[in-house]
Write a protein that holds these residues in place. Sequence first.
Motif, mmCIF file in Angstrom:
data_model
loop_
_atom_site.group_PDB
_atom_site.id
_atom_site.type_symbol
_atom_site.label_atom_id
_atom_site.label_comp_id
_atom_site.label_asym_id
_atom_site.label_seq_id
_atom_site.Cartn_x
_atom_site.Cartn_y
_atom_site.Cartn_z
ATOM 1 N N LYS A 1 38.914 48.616 52.658
ATOM 2 C CA LYS A 1 38.995 49.012 54.067
ATOM 3 C C LYS A 1 38.717 47.841 55.004
ATOM 4 N N GLU A 2 38.129 46.791 54.460
ATOM 5 C CA GLU A 2 37.770 45.629 55.271
ATOM 6 C C GLU A 2 38.971 44.732 55.546
ATOM 7 N N VAL A 3 40.078 44.955 54.824
ATOM 8 C CA VAL A 3 41.230 44.052 54.943
ATOM 9 C C VAL A 3 42.490 44.842 55.269
ATOM 10 N N GLY A 4 43.608 44.132 55.393
ATOM 11 C CA GLY A 4 44.885 44.766 55.690
ATOM 12 C C GLY A 4 45.494 45.408 54.457
ATOM 13 N N THR A 5 46.782 45.686 54.519
ATOM 14 C CA THR A 5 47.453 46.408 53.429
ATOM 15 C C THR A 5 48.322 45.511 52.556
ATOM 16 N N THR A 6 48.488 44.252 52.914
ATOM 17 C CA THR A 6 49.385 43.384 52.157
ATOM 18 C C THR A 6 48.791 43.003 50.811
ATOM 19 N N TYR A 7 49.652 42.563 49.891
ATOM 20 C CA TYR A 7 49.194 42.097 48.588
ATOM 21 C C TYR A 7 48.219 40.935 48.748
ATOM 22 N N ASP A 8 48.541 40.008 49.642
ATOM 23 C CA ASP A 8 47.684 38.832 49.820
ATOM 24 C C ASP A 8 46.275 39.247 50.216
ATOM 25 N N ASP A 9 46.148 40.158 51.173
ATOM 26 C CA ASP A 9 44.828 40.591 51.652
ATOM 27 C C ASP A 9 44.077 41.362 50.574
ATOM 28 N N CYS A 10 44.728 42.368 49.991
ATOM 29 C CA CYS A 10 44.055 43.270 49.053
ATOM 30 C C CYS A 10 43.684 42.587 47.747
ATOM 31 N N VAL A 11 44.598 41.824 47.180
ATOM 32 C CA VAL A 11 44.340 41.180 45.891
ATOM 33 C C VAL A 11 43.204 40.177 46.001
ATOM 34 N N ASN A 12 43.205 39.388 47.051
ATOM 35 C CA ASN A 12 42.137 38.397 47.220
ATOM 36 C C ASN A 12 40.784 39.066 47.451
ATOM 37 N N ARG A 13 40.782 40.188 48.166
ATOM 38 C CA ARG A 13 39.509 40.904 48.369
ATOM 39 C C ARG A 13 39.034 41.521 47.055
ATOM 40 N N LEU A 14 39.940 42.058 46.254
ATOM 41 C CA LEU A 14 39.563 42.627 44.963
ATOM 42 C C LEU A 14 38.998 41.561 44.021
ATOM 43 N N ARG A 15 39.574 40.380 44.054
ATOM 44 C CA ARG A 15 39.059 39.294 43.214
ATOM 45 C C ARG A 15 37.644 38.911 43.646
ATOM 46 N N GLU A 16 37.414 38.878 44.947
ATOM 47 C CA GLU A 16 36.076 38.566 45.457
ATOM 48 C C GLU A 16 35.085 39.655 45.061
ATOM 49 N N PHE A 17 35.529 40.915 45.154
ATOM 50 C CA PHE A 17 34.663 42.038 44.788
ATOM 51 C C PHE A 17 34.293 41.973 43.312
ATOM 52 N N SER A 18 35.258 41.658 42.458
ATOM 53 C CA SER A 18 34.999 41.543 41.023
ATOM 54 C C SER A 18 33.974 40.452 40.744
ATOM 55 N N LYS A 19 34.065 39.354 41.479
ATOM 56 C CA LYS A 19 33.104 38.272 41.303
ATOM 57 C C LYS A 19 31.713 38.699 41.760
ATOM 58 N N GLU A 20 31.651 39.495 42.834
ATOM 59 C CA GLU A 20 30.365 40.012 43.311
ATOM 60 C C GLU A 20 29.706 40.900 42.253
ATOM 61 N N ILE A 21 30.526 41.743 41.614
ATOM 62 C CA ILE A 21 29.999 42.617 40.565
ATOM 63 C C ILE A 21 29.448 41.786 39.412
ATOM 64 N N GLN A 22 30.202 40.776 38.989
ATOM 65 C CA GLN A 22 29.753 39.900 37.908
ATOM 66 C C GLN A 22 28.440 39.223 38.267
ATOM 67 N N LYS A 23 28.326 38.794 39.497
ATOM 68 C CA LYS A 23 27.121 38.095 39.946
ATOM 69 C C LYS A 23 25.915 39.038 39.996
ATOM 70 N N ASN A 24 26.103 40.215 40.603
ATOM 71 C CA ASN A 24 24.974 41.105 40.837
ATOM 72 C C ASN A 24 24.548 41.894 39.604
ATOM 73 N N PHE A 25 25.500 42.238 38.741
ATOM 74 C CA PHE A 25 25.165 43.035 37.571
ATOM 75 C C PHE A 25 24.921 42.192 36.330
ATOM 76 N N VAL A 26 25.475 40.982 36.270
ATOM 77 C CA VAL A 26 25.356 40.174 35.059
ATOM 78 C C VAL A 26 24.627 38.858 35.314
ATOM 79 N N ASP A 27 25.245 37.990 36.095
ATOM 80 C CA ASP A 27 24.726 36.630 36.236
ATOM 81 C C ASP A 27 23.290 36.592 36.748
#
Length: 538
Positions: free
Chosen positions: A276-302
């Motif tokens: 919801k923080e970004v637009g609807t394009t592939y560029d916006d959504c995919v890059n936000r999802l990649r950042e979110f995945s990294k956040e999960i890795q950092k907060n739950f694992v690293d």
Amino acid sequence: MENKYVLAMYDIRGKQEFIYRSGKIKEIMGASWIIRDLFKDYLYDAAIEYRNIILKKYLTEDVDRRKPDVQAIKGYDPNKETLDKFSFEEFETNMKSEQYIGEIVYDGGGNFILLFKSKEVAVGVTEIFTKKVLKNTGSLRVLCTYIEDINPDCYQSAGDKSGDYDRLYEKHRLTEGSVLVSIPYGTLPIVQTDPGTGNPLTAYYINTPNESGYIKLSLENQAKRTKYETEYSNFDENDKKILDEIVEETRGEDSMLAVFYIDGNNMGAKVQECLKEVGTTYDDCVNRLREFSKEIQKNFVDDRLNKLFKVKRRQVIGAGDEITVICRADESYAVIKEYLEDLPYPYSSCAGVAVFHSHAPFSDAYRIAEACCENCKRYMKKHGFTDMNLIDFEYLQGGIGLELEDIRRDNGDLDNSRPWRVERKVNKKETDVKDEQVVSVAFVERVNKILSLFGKSNVKGLLIPSLLSEDAMKTDIRRILAHSSKEKKQQILDEIKELSGKNDNDMRENDVINFFVENCKLVKDLIRVYDINFGKGI
């Protein structure tokens, strides 16, 4: 503008069944690593193989001179400090080259999503990929769902217009019911089979303690052991000793281990929230999802596991927000509490713990730990909680092979104080502090401290009266207080006075009795695990 691109989602089916079909810890760990590396080990090679088939079919010159081992799917490194940015325009440029036939969109949260050059490419790569998986693992199944008519400006829904991901997910949901559930091969009467799974035995495993010097394995178990040995050979010497030392440390004591299963809460909703923080394009959504995945890795694992379990020599299986950990039973409470209380808001997890004897089947212990975790999640859903850290546990004195509810019914333990709430150290949310209907671990620790003043034999002896009736419990507490020294009795009164928040200076024996009766469920839970030092860290 129309295009031939295809958005595809790969879903590994029956992961838990595949991992825990074996009771041997080496095979369980090997299975976990197979699933972790499945796409890296098989999909990428399948894409290279299919691309080279295309090159040989349509090009007259020698394919070998075109570096046939160069990757055919463009990926990204999720561990890079600065993530590679996805660009649909760059994707289109790459698809015009002879090297690439697809690109990874997102890898995280159980989803593996790719963009392929065309439907033919997606089908061709998937066919080779699934054959490789079947040939090398024997029973692991992968479901691929894809959609056509890709719109670069509409990855997620906008108003009444369905986004590509929503269309893909809906098709995937409908396709799941048609997945083959049986293994795609059978056995003959003359073939030896695995007594646990019924799969044909196809390999020898030598250097075993058996009298014959070898054991026979199915293709599935052989793949698990091979993967385990490959990964194990890359461990340093200290890591190689982890599991053996955990088991060895308990010998001569109580031989008790604990396995706990941790699963993040409402991760699907959090994915939608981040989009919801970004637009609807592939560029916006995919890059936000990649950042979110990294956040999960950092907060739950690293930030959690790398510090907590690596230093304290715990054995970890899995990754992401879904993690399984093995450790000594008497350290398990402290370990899981430290993990949960350090999770930053808005992230939270539920944890299920199974305490068991080291000779018991690990797969059964894991199943109970997972059921305890699911019990926490049902509790959250029932009471409308979304961001709370909860823990439930079960001490497996017997009943291996039974369901969690049956074990608790047989033990007279269906009515208990669990799950317990683990408060965050920082960034506390309002529900963390004000929700009084969930027992907090802070309160648990104070009650356990009071119980310890009774003496171990008195605490153990209190279990039967607490199960019989309220009057029986009152009688036994009066007995304990009557045999306590004046100083010890006053210490008990002071602790209960402070915990109850009463200003009355004249605390009486009846106040102590009433306190334990009011908290009878919690007292029973603490007594059950008191003898195995589960609460050593409480």
